[in-house]
Design a protein around this motif. Structure first.
Motif, short mmCIF file in Angstrom:
data_model
loop_
_atom_site.label_atom_id
_atom_site.label_comp_id
_atom_site.label_asym_id
_atom_site.label_seq_id
_atom_site.Cartn_x
_atom_site.Cartn_y
_atom_site.Cartn_z
N UNK A 236 0.87 -1.18 0.00
CA UNK A 236 0.00 0.00 0.00
C UNK A 236 0.91 1.23 0.00
N UNK A 237 0.88 1.96 -1.07
CA UNK A 237 1.86 3.03 -1.25
C UNK A 237 1.18 4.38 -1.51
N UNK A 238 1.75 5.43 -0.96
CA UNK A 238 1.21 6.77 -1.20
C UNK A 238 1.63 7.30 -2.57
N UNK A 239 2.83 6.93 -3.01
CA UNK A 239 3.35 7.42 -4.30
C UNK A 239 4.10 6.31 -5.02
N UNK A 240 4.13 6.41 -6.34
CA UNK A 240 4.83 5.44 -7.17
C UNK A 240 5.78 6.19 -8.10
N UNK A 241 7.00 5.68 -8.23
CA UNK A 241 7.94 6.18 -9.24
C UNK A 241 8.24 5.04 -10.21
N UNK A 242 7.86 5.23 -11.46
CA UNK A 242 8.12 4.23 -12.49
C UNK A 242 9.51 4.49 -13.09
N UNK A 243 10.41 3.54 -12.93
CA UNK A 243 11.79 3.69 -13.40
C UNK A 243 12.21 2.41 -14.11
N UNK A 244 11.40 1.98 -15.07
CA UNK A 244 11.57 0.67 -15.70
C UNK A 244 12.53 0.69 -16.88
N UNK A 245 13.11 1.85 -17.20
CA UNK A 245 14.20 1.91 -18.16
C UNK A 245 13.81 1.68 -19.60
N UNK A 246 14.75 1.09 -20.35
CA UNK A 246 14.55 0.87 -21.78
C UNK A 246 15.03 -0.52 -22.16
N UNK A 247 14.74 -0.91 -23.39
CA UNK A 247 15.17 -2.21 -23.91
C UNK A 247 15.73 -2.01 -25.31
N UNK A 248 16.47 -2.99 -25.75
CA UNK A 248 17.09 -2.91 -27.08
C UNK A 248 16.02 -2.87 -28.15
N UNK A 249 16.15 -1.94 -29.09
CA UNK A 249 15.23 -1.88 -30.23
C UNK A 249 15.66 -2.90 -31.28
N UNK A 250 14.72 -3.59 -31.85
CA UNK A 250 14.99 -4.55 -32.92
C UNK A 250 14.11 -4.18 -34.11
#
Length: 568
Positions: A236-250
């Protein structure tokens, strides 16, 4: 009880294999049936499954190692899986062990992703008094520490040292029987990466940050579910930080399924150096790999779709680095579109590409696919959360506070598709943390130094020549060659130059570019000048130590004036 988990068997009748992906880390909790690692052999791939429940005490192999039957893979402190003769009497006991433990926690901030954006945001917020939880599905440190910034620079350092040894005579030295061991380079890389990632874990512990290893499932803006080893946690969280980055483009190319294709991730774990490497993509990542593998003695070919390699920087920098690359023997084909990848019978690979409506062919041992990276939202259902994407539908849309349209959900780093640089992600993480904690801080993108670890290095900051022309600004441009710098000559690195762009009327520094020795370190003096709106006289009146490469910045500023540079 300490239990050694050994390699018991391989696919088919193979007697040895190569370690692929390792799914666990030291101190991880595992249970019977969990995957430990993958093994590749000439008869196929196999996953090694745990026959014990407990805690990983040591991992005795590394990715790329060749192992044989009977070798110890990991050591576990716990209980061994019961033999079949005992299963009946222990069935309920083992079943109880394997039932997931359920827990529910409350926290102020949950960070999803532990790359340079996520882990910095978490530590910064925790130091400011917030209760922080962080979730990571792969390895702490994200792409940057494990498969990007740090590992590649370790390769760059080894490659440059190897080149220097081969050119020892130019320094009045003699070196004989010079050789390289790519496995030892990879091992050194793995050891330093582990040291750094262990350091981050220590910082988490030291700042009371709870780390969960698993895939985050965001149920709504205040609830996250994560399954980590044998525990199912509702956060149960008051705030969320999405930091899921990137992936190689194909990109879709015929033959993309070839086993001879590597991405920037797999190439860092190779156990054999290719004699010929074909790189599809001449951007930053592609050119860094081109130079480092060239320094390791590999015959390198680069195929780039755009009219220039490193297309987003000034033409004079592009011209200089292209000239240096060709002198080193790197083959570069620009304005060229890769069409097909063909595996040959002798385990080589052929890449066909179109240049000026004519089909060309180049043969190699491996192909490095390096056409960029794209935002990775992973398993997060943005539509369910009503989180908006950017207009191009790639990244997550944020404001200058790193806030999405959902007020308590923030996004930072590559997933925003703003600027794909680790140091930008880190600063975005600090901005997000500050705003969550009630401080009104905005992200600025005007003064971001970019570092390119070619040989020589390239670094740029502020406005480029193209940008000042587009803005219609009246400027003065000064340039000073490293060939006239004493320290550069002592280093044997006289190629390149420093370029300064200033506003003509006021003398305010607007931009700078450096190609040459220590460029990625020197650029920060120019960045500081631009950030603080310093003028040419401010830099000219600052005494620069001698002999240093930094004197070239001083001289390039002088070159923007009527006086001109002293040593050129």
């Amino acid at each position: 009880m300490l239990i050694d988990i050994k390699l018991e068997k391989l696919s088919g009748h193979s007697t040895s294999g190569k370690i692929g992906k390792i799914h666990v880390e030291v101190n991880d909790n595992i249970k019977v049936g969990d995957e430990i690692l993958d093994i590749e052999s000439n008869k196929g791939n196999k996953s090694v499954i745990s026959n014990a429940t407990g805690i990983i005490k040591s991992i005795n192999v590394e990715t790329g190692d060749t192992i044989k039957k009977g070798d110890i893979l990991v050591t576990v402190e716990g209980e061994l899986k019961e033999e079949s003769s005992k299963k009946k009497s222990t069935f309920n006991y083992m079943g109880g062990l394997m039932k997931p433990k359920k827990e529910e926690i409350d926290t102020d901030i949950t960070v999803i992703g532990s790359g340079p954006g996520g882990y910095v945001a978490a530590i910064y917020a925790a130091k400011m008094g917030a209760k922080v939880t962080i979730i990571e599905k792969e390895k702490v440190g994200g792409t940057c520490l494990n498969w990007g910034c740090i590992p590649t620079k370790l390769f760059v350092t080894s490659a440059k040292m190897y080149e220097n040894l081969n050119n020892a005579k130019s320094f009045g030295l003699s070196a004989e029987n010079i050789s390289l061991d790519i496995k030892k380079i990879v091992s050194r890389k793995n050891n330093i990466v582990k040291e750094l990632t262990d350091g981050i874990k220590y910082l988490f512990e030291n700042n009371n940050i709870t780390l969960y290893k698993g895939t985050a499932k965001v149920l709504d803006e205040n609830t996250i579910f994560v399954k980590s080893n044998n525990t199912e946690t509702t956060i149960n969280t008051k705030n969320i930080i999405l930091a899921t980055g990137s992936k190689v483009s194909m990109i879709p190319i015929k033959g993309i399924e070839s086993k001879n294709i590597l991405t920037s991730k797999e190439i860092l774990d190779i156990d054999e150096l290719p004699k010929k490497l074909i790189i599809i993509g001449g951007g930053v990542i592609g050119m860094e790999f081109a130079f480092l593998f060239n320094n390791l003695g590999v015959d390198v070919t680069v195929i780039e779709y755009m009219d220039d390699i490193l297309a987003n920087i000034d033409k004079d920098i592009i011209s200089e680095i292209t000239s240096i690359a060709e002198e080193k023997g790197i083959h570069i084909y620009t304005s060229s579109k890769a069409e097909e990848i063909i595996d040959t019978e002798d385990k080589k690979v052929v890449v066909s590409f179109n240049k000026k409506d004519k089909l060309h062919y180049v043969t190699g041992d491996k192909v490095l696919f390096s056409v960029g990276r794209e935002p990775n939202t992973g398993e997060i259902d943005l539509e369910k959360l009503d989180v908006e994407r950017n207009d191009n539908k790639r990244g997550i849309k944020v404001n200058t506070k790193m806030q999405t349209n959902v007020s308590n959900i923030y996004a930072i780093g590559d997933v925003t598709d703003k600027v794909q640089l680790a140091h930008v992600a880190s600063h975005q993480g600090i901005v997000a943390a500050e705003n969550i904690l009630g401080n009104n801080i905005e992200m600025e993108y005007d003064v971001i130094p970019a570092a390119i670890f070619t040989d020589p290095e390239i670094a740029v900051v502020g406005l480029s020549e193209r940008q000042v022309k587009e803005k219609g600004l009246e400027v003065s441009i000064g340039q000073f060659p490293f060939a006239s710098n004493g320290k550069a000559l002592t280093l044997g690195e006289s190629r390149g130059f420093v370029k300064i762009i200033k506003e003509k009327e006021t003398g305010v520094i607007l931009g700078g570019s450096i190609i040459g020795p220590h460029a990625t370190d020197l650029i920060h003096e120019i960045a500081l000048a631009i950030k603080n709106k310093l003028k040419d006289v401010d830099l000219m009146n600052t005494i620069h130590a001698h002999p240093t490469t930094a004197e070239s910045i001083y001289e390039s500023v002088l070159a923007t004036t009527e006086t001109g540079a002293i040593h050129n």
